[in-house]
Write a protein that holds these residues in place. Structure first.
Motif, PDB file in Angstrom:
ATOM      1  N   GLY A  65      -3.040   6.269  -8.800  1.00 46.38           N
ATOM      2  CA  GLY A  65      -2.539   6.018  -7.456  1.00 46.38           C
ATOM      3  C   GLY A  65      -3.141   6.899  -6.393  1.00 46.38           C
ATOM      4  O   GLY A  65      -2.895   6.693  -5.192  1.00 46.38           O
ATOM      5  N   ALA A  68      -5.203   4.890  -3.989  1.00 42.74           N
ATOM      6  CA  ALA A  68      -4.428   4.146  -2.993  1.00 42.74           C
ATOM      7  C   ALA A  68      -3.958   5.068  -1.878  1.00 42.74           C
ATOM      8  O   ALA A  68      -3.938   4.675  -0.700  1.00 42.74           O
ATOM      9  CB  ALA A  68      -3.239   3.457  -3.660  1.00 42.74           C
ATOM     10  N   GLU A 204       4.385   9.248  -3.503  1.00 47.97           N
ATOM     11  CA  GLU A 204       3.717   8.062  -2.959  1.00 47.97           C
ATOM     12  C   GLU A 204       2.646   7.562  -3.916  1.00 47.97           C
ATOM     13  O   GLU A 204       2.513   6.355  -4.147  1.00 47.97           O
ATOM     14  CB  GLU A 204       3.102   8.406  -1.597  1.00 47.97           C
ATOM     15  N   ALA A 205       1.887   8.510  -4.486  1.00 44.13           N
ATOM     16  CA  ALA A 205       0.808   8.115  -5.391  1.00 44.13           C
ATOM     17  C   ALA A 205       1.356   7.375  -6.610  1.00 44.13           C
ATOM     18  O   ALA A 205       0.813   6.334  -7.021  1.00 44.13           O
ATOM     19  CB  ALA A 205       0.014   9.340  -5.836  1.00 44.13           C
ATOM     20  N   SER A 207       4.225   5.787  -6.882  1.00 41.81           N
ATOM     21  CA  SER A 207       4.766   4.481  -6.491  1.00 41.81           C
ATOM     22  C   SER A 207       3.651   3.450  -6.367  1.00 41.81           C
ATOM     23  O   SER A 207       3.757   2.329  -6.868  1.00 41.81           O
ATOM     24  CB  SER A 207       5.519   4.594  -5.160  1.00 41.81           C
ATOM     25  N   LEU A 208       2.564   3.845  -5.708  1.00 42.16           N
ATOM     26  CA  LEU A 208       1.422   2.944  -5.573  1.00 42.16           C
ATOM     27  C   LEU A 208       0.761   2.699  -6.923  1.00 42.16           C
ATOM     28  O   LEU A 208       0.315   1.585  -7.220  1.00 42.16           O
ATOM     29  CB  LEU A 208       0.409   3.534  -4.582  1.00 42.16           C
ATOM     30  N   PHE A 209       0.727   3.741  -7.757  1.00 42.41           N
ATOM     31  CA  PHE A 209       0.161   3.589  -9.091  1.00 42.41           C
ATOM     32  C   PHE A 209       0.947   2.562  -9.900  1.00 42.41           C
ATOM     33  O   PHE A 209       0.382   1.675 -10.542  1.00 42.41           O
ATOM     34  CB  PHE A 209       0.179   4.940  -9.816  1.00 42.41           C
ATOM     35  N   THR A 211       2.842   0.150  -8.813  1.00 39.86           N
ATOM     36  CA  THR A 211       2.665  -1.185  -8.238  1.00 39.86           C
ATOM     37  C   THR A 211       1.331  -1.790  -8.645  1.00 39.86           C
ATOM     38  O   THR A 211       1.250  -2.954  -9.040  1.00 39.86           O
ATOM     39  CB  THR A 211       2.754  -1.109  -6.699  1.00 39.86           C
ATOM     40  N   ASN A 212       0.271  -0.992  -8.543  1.00 38.06           N
ATOM     41  CA  ASN A 212      -1.057  -1.512  -8.849  1.00 38.06           C
ATOM     42  C   ASN A 212      -1.334  -1.561 -10.346  1.00 38.06           C
ATOM     43  O   ASN A 212      -2.144  -2.364 -10.811  1.00 38.06           O
ATOM     44  CB  ASN A 212      -2.120  -0.650  -8.150  1.00 38.06           C
ATOM     45  N   ARG A 335      -1.351  -7.887  -2.806  1.00 35.44           N
ATOM     46  CA  ARG A 335      -1.645  -6.469  -3.037  1.00 35.44           C
ATOM     47  C   ARG A 335      -2.042  -5.781  -1.741  1.00 35.44           C
ATOM     48  O   ARG A 335      -1.635  -4.640  -1.474  1.00 35.44           O
ATOM     49  CB  ARG A 335      -2.770  -6.324  -4.062  1.00 35.44           C
ATOM     50  N   THR A 339       0.139  -2.641  -0.271  1.00 36.68           N
ATOM     51  CA  THR A 339      -0.471  -1.320  -0.154  1.00 36.68           C
ATOM     52  C   THR A 339      -0.535  -0.863   1.299  1.00 36.68           C
ATOM     53  O   THR A 339      -0.356   0.314   1.606  1.00 36.68           O
ATOM     54  CB  THR A 339      -1.893  -1.330  -0.753  1.00 36.68           C
ATOM     55  N   ASN A 351       7.155  -2.647  -7.454  1.00 30.08           N
ATOM     56  CA  ASN A 351       6.775  -2.005  -8.708  1.00 30.08           C
ATOM     57  C   ASN A 351       7.581  -2.587  -9.871  1.00 30.08           C
ATOM     58  O   ASN A 351       7.020  -2.990 -10.896  1.00 30.08           O
ATOM     59  CB  ASN A 351       7.023  -0.493  -8.592  1.00 30.08           C
TER      60      ASN A 351
END
Length: 412
Positions: A65, A68, A204-205, A207-209, A211-212, A335, A339, A351
């Motif tokens: 993440g 992102a 944040e990282a 959470s984005l990790f 999700t992606n 996506r 993002t 997520n």
């Protein structure tokens, strides 16, 4: 027929340049896979397909993440950040190495999965920084360098007459490592003074990790499921089919969000966001429809002439690959919106829904295996569709016009 206005709109689209680069890279990936599919035995090509899937899964996961975050905000690219990136990437790489061992891969293949995943994750972070700066050529060169190395690996396999999967995989692993070094060196040289201490926003990282990561897993899920529910030869067939039919949709899925994401992030009004998405949807939709028709016509010819009849792609299999490919393109838009626009609560919701989609894909693919390879493809495709629809629904509030905001604002 496209009108002159429509053609001008396509040529002005910021997505066009990334899509063209993704297309060239996708073509290189497809050709290298076709050469190797014809050159290697079905068993060796199946092993190659599995290890390649783990490497391609490892790169985006190993970034954890941080890539992102780098798109969303500036980071201090010093030794401290490099150390954190490498530690995170190595942790994920070792985990994927254990997955490879569970598939009974030999120790060298497992080591290559660990090395390529670690280097690939490290490479994506500077690529994201260049993307944030709108230095798209530099960023795209990094992201797509493994596909160019794969072409070199295929050429060397033919030149040296190798029929083992390990030779092209060794070349590819070295390519990941060189790309990571090429991405980090210029950014480290920009910092002549010791970089200031900076707290990485791990919340944040991660959470984005999360999700992606579910989307990344979906990308390779079919390759991981097929050898568990079907004969190994089916994995080789899927690898060849994906090279022929799947490449276009993989290009569009990744290309659509590339230029769109930072522009959505920078858009100051909802009207601008709507305009950006509408223009890119028109461009990508036209390419997807035309490309699907072309693939329907050309795939049997590729099967007959380039693969010399070694693999069979019945119409039902081609149709499945096209249908799921269209669902994947939809996730490219979802996506980008997630993002760029989602807050922490929405990221958490997307997520969770993403991992539910993965679970749905696994269950549907196992059931679909009763109908062969096409059933597995459709099963995984169901998860893609669910993921895209939920993500777009969650972020739709960021695209709803307020009464005081005009609809005709121009994009930035």
């Amino acid at each position: 027929m496209l009108s002159a206005t429509g053609i001008r709109r396509m040529l002005r689209s910021p997505t066009l340049m990334p899509v063209l680069v993704f297309a060239a890279s996708g073509t290189a990936f497809a050709l290298a896979n076709l050469v190797l599919a014809r050159r290697l035995s079905q068993e060796e090509y199946a092993v190659f397909t599995l290890v390649l899937a783990l490497m391609n899964l490892g790169s985006p996961l190993a970034a954890m993440g941080i890539d992102a975050v780098a798109v969303r905000r500036p980071l201090e690219f010093g030794p401290g950040l490099l150390g954190r990136v490498l530690l995170a990437a190595l942790t994920v790489g070792l985990g994927l190495g254990l997955v490879g061992a569970a598939y009974d891969l030999d120790p060298l293949s497992v080591a290559m999965v660990v090395a390529a995943s670690t280097a690939g994750g490290a490479m994506l972070v500077p690529a994201a920084e260049y993307q944030r700066r709108h230095e798209f050529a530099r960023s795209l060169a990094l992201v797509h360098s493994p596909n160019l190395v794969l072409v070199l690996a295929a050429v060397l396999a033919v030149a040296f007459g190798t029929r083992a999967a390990r030779t092209p995989l060794l070349v590819l692993s070295a390519g990941f490592a060189l790309s990571a070094v090429a991405g980090w060196l210029p950014l480290l040289r920009e910092r002549r003074d010791p970089p200031a201490a900076q707290r990485l926003p791990w919340g944040e990282a991660l959470s984005l990790f999360g999700t992606n990561a579910s989307g990344t897993l979906l990308t390779q899920l079919d390759r991981l499921i097929v050898p568990q529910v079907l004969p190994l030869s089916a994995l080789a067939t899927y690898g060849a089919l994906s090279a022929v039919v799947g490449s276009l949709f993989r290009v569009l899925q990744r290309g659509v969000g590339y230029a769109l994401l930072p522009r959505l992030r920078a858009a100051s009004t909802i009207a601008q966001r709507r305009r950006l998405i509408a223009v890119e949807a028109w461009v990508v939709g036209a390419v997807a429809v035309g490309g699907s028709l072309l693939l329907w016509i050309l795939t049997p010819l590729v099967e007959r002439w380039l693969l010399a009849g070694k693999y069979e792609f019945p119409p039902s299999l081609i149709l499945a690959a096209i249908a799921v490919g269209l669902a994947k393109i939809l996730t490219g838009f979802s996506r980008a919106t997630v993002t760029a626009l989602a807050d922490h609560r929405e990221l958490a919701l997307v997520n969770v829904s993403g991992w539910i989609s993965v679970a749905l894909s696994v269950g549907a693919a196992v059931v679909g295996a009763r109908w062969g390879l096409a059933g597995v493809i459709y099963g995984v495709g169901l998860g893609w569709l669910m993921r895209a629809v939920i993500a777009l629904a969650v972020t739709s509030r960021h695209l709803r016009l307020r009464p005081a905001e005009p609809a005709g604002a121009s994009p930035p």
